[in-house]
Design an enzyme around this catalytic site. Structure first.
Site, PDB file in Angstrom:
ATOM      1  N   LYS A  77     -39.706  18.964 -13.397  1.00  0.00           N
ATOM      2  CA  LYS A  77     -38.811  18.300 -12.441  1.00  0.00           C
ATOM      3  C   LYS A  77     -38.157  19.343 -11.535  1.00  0.00           C
ATOM      4  CE  LYS A  77     -34.940  14.986 -12.336  1.00  0.00           C
ATOM      5  NZ  LYS A  77     -34.017  14.169 -13.158  1.00  0.00           N
ATOM      6  N   SER A 155     -33.556   9.148 -11.960  1.00  0.00           N
ATOM      7  CA  SER A 155     -33.934  10.102 -10.926  1.00  0.00           C
ATOM      8  C   SER A 155     -35.260  10.829 -11.190  1.00  0.00           C
ATOM      9  CB  SER A 155     -32.829  11.171 -10.779  1.00  0.00           C
ATOM     10  OG  SER A 155     -32.686  11.927 -11.965  1.00  0.00           O
ATOM     11  N   SER A 179     -31.694   8.619 -16.439  1.00  0.00           N
ATOM     12  CA  SER A 179     -32.729   9.112 -15.526  1.00  0.00           C
ATOM     13  C   SER A 179     -34.017   9.573 -16.194  1.00  0.00           C
ATOM     14  CB  SER A 179     -32.177  10.259 -14.677  1.00  0.00           C
ATOM     15  OG  SER A 179     -31.261   9.767 -13.729  1.00  0.00           O
TER      16      SER A 179
END
Length: 492
Positions: A77, A155, A179
């Protein structure tokens, strides 16, 4: 089956047996990534680094000195700082930022022999539930209904999309209010948010420091267990990191939950909950009962205050953390007009660098921390947070081993469908997940079925603090009982 479709466990075993090599596995994933540009899951590609790491991993494998992740291709990420590789948190304000250091999590993964394919899309500074606040444009869910493109959640939307589409074997995510778990449920994979302090936050771009926690996103529970063991551990560079031994989570996946007590919280039965979510929850309860668990109704009375408390605390911490982005030390700096001073530089840099959702949350956070409102909002939210944690503590003290809830209030929704909606409507996606972050507990999302459109639906299990092994075992039992084998039909 292409090599990129393997699970981590299957690939590990094949690598050790010499049936495949790390470079072959990596090339399969790189090819898949190159062919999936429309998903916009990977935003920074590192093929040269991946090949170099794969070659080094193969040497270790041949020498018989390979940890579980040796030679396993992963996506990282964009919130994790990776040395020499762009790490922007999907924000224009960190344009061209290349850290001179490695986050603790990625350092541990690389020491274990993992291969980094690249950096993954996400909501800007992890603020969002649909991956639509990213400066790179949104990632796309590999599941599709007709011609309607769907959100992969947020997210950690890029992580979810990449794993579900078999672009990588696993990915890192972060979870501040859901998330990891919400996007995992939206794309039909597994994602676990560990206990706060189980995984180091050092080198992860901060959103809300008392809530942020890194965790793995994987194709199944076993893979999540393997990844979590490599990511976890005490880190003296992180003052919130717990000095607690990390067990072999994979070895704890026995599938035996006889005698365990599973709580069903009545407060999670929300008004207007879709019938298919209710049905899935009931089916999951029955699966665990049939596996030998005792089912008991429980009460978490302060649940209804969790979402408003979260959306005071998280923006408050964000406004403090994001104050460092001022155009002085790193990242984007606005061009100034003649006569502009430092105040204008701050204003223009932040106006250009931060997207609308980040600006909204920074303003809310600054407001609730301001003189005259600190007690009315921030301190009150902190007190509510303590009550929410006490609710969980009492339930666990009464003998409950894990709690079963829905993971999300719906299946994945269409990209752009909430663009003109009240922001609160988007925030409601976190209704089942924020309590776990406020209480600092471990929580895992497991795919358990499909809705009437054929889209994945997930269930959430919440565990005792530091008992991720037991939580993963309950999730493993639920996963096997649900028998979810859904894969998105390839259209990209």
């Amino acid at each position: 089956m292409s090599l990129n479709e393997l699970t981590i466990a299957a690939a590990r075993d094949a690598l050790r047996k010499g049936e495949i090599t790390a470079p072959e596995l990596t090339e399969s994933c790189l090819t898949a990534v190159e062919g999936a540009g429309v998903l916009n899951a990977f935003v920074h590609h590192t093929p040269d680094l991946a090949r170099k790491q794969a070659d080094a991993a193969q040497i270790r494998i041949r020498a018989g000195m390979s940890p579980d992740l040796c030679g396993i291709p992963l996506g990282i990420k964009d919130l994790f700082c990776t040395k020499g590789v762009p790490s922007q948190a999907a924000s224009n304000i960190l344009e061209n930022f290349r850290p001179e250091y490695e986050s603790t999590v990625t350092d541990q993964l690389f020491r274990a022999g993992a291969v980094m394919l690249g950096k993954l899309n996400m909501d800007e500074f992890a603020m969002g539930s649909s991956n639509e606040t990213s400066c790179y444009g949104n990632a796309v869910n590999p599941w599709k209904v007709d011609d309607r493109q769907l959100t992969p959640g947020g997210s950690s939307g890029g992580s979810a999309s990449a794993v579900a589409a078999d672009l990588c074997l696993g990915a890192t995510g972060t979870d501040t209010g859901g998330s990891i778990r919400q996007p995992a449920a939206f794309v039909g994979i597994t994602g676990i948010k560990p206990t706060y302090g189980r995984v180091s936050r050092w080198g992860i771009v901060a959103f809300a420091s008392s809530l942020d926690q890194a965790g793995p996103m994987a194709k199944d529970v076993r893979d999540a267990a393997i990844l979590l063991r490599a990511m976890a551990g005490h880190d003296p560079k992180d003052s919130t990191s717990a000095d607690i031994p990390v067990p072999d989570f994979e070895a704890m996946l026995t599938g035996d939950i006889r005698g365990k007590t599973i709580g069903i919280p009545r407060e999670y039965r929300m008004d207007g909950m879709p019938e298919e979510i209710e049905r899935l929850w009931a089916e999951g309860t029955a699966m665990l009962r049939d596996a030998g668990a005792k089912i008991t109704d429980i009460s978490l009375p302060h649940t209804k205050y969790a979402l408003p408390a979260y959306y005071v605390i998280a923006p408050a911490e964000a406004s403090s953390n994001l104050a460092r982005y001022d155009g002085v030390r790193f990242g984007h700096r606005a061009k100034l007009a003649q006569g502009d001073g430092i105040t204008e530089m701050y204003e223009k840099t932040r106006a250009e660098g931060f997207g609308p959702e980040v600006q909204r949350r920074v303003m809310v956070g600054t407001y609730v921390l301001s003189a005259g409102f600190y007690d009315a909002y921030y301190n009150r939210a902190r007190r509510v947070r303590a009550l929410i944690k006490r609710d969980f503590d009492q339930v666990f003290a009464e003998g409950v081993d894990a709690i079963l809830t829905p993971a999300t209030p719906s299946a994945a929704f269409g990209l752009g469908e909430m663009a003109n909606a009240d922001p609160v409507q988007m925030y409601l996606n976190d209704v089942f997940t924020v309590t776990v972050n406020l209480a600092g507990l471990p929580g895992i999302a497991v795919p358990a079925g499909l809705d009437r459109q054929g889209l994945p639906l997930g269930l959430q299990l919440i565990g005792r603090p530091w008992e991720e092994g037991d939580l993963l075992n309950v999730a493993y039992t639920l996963e096997r009982a649900a028998g979810f084998v859904g894969k998105p039909a390839k259209w990209w």
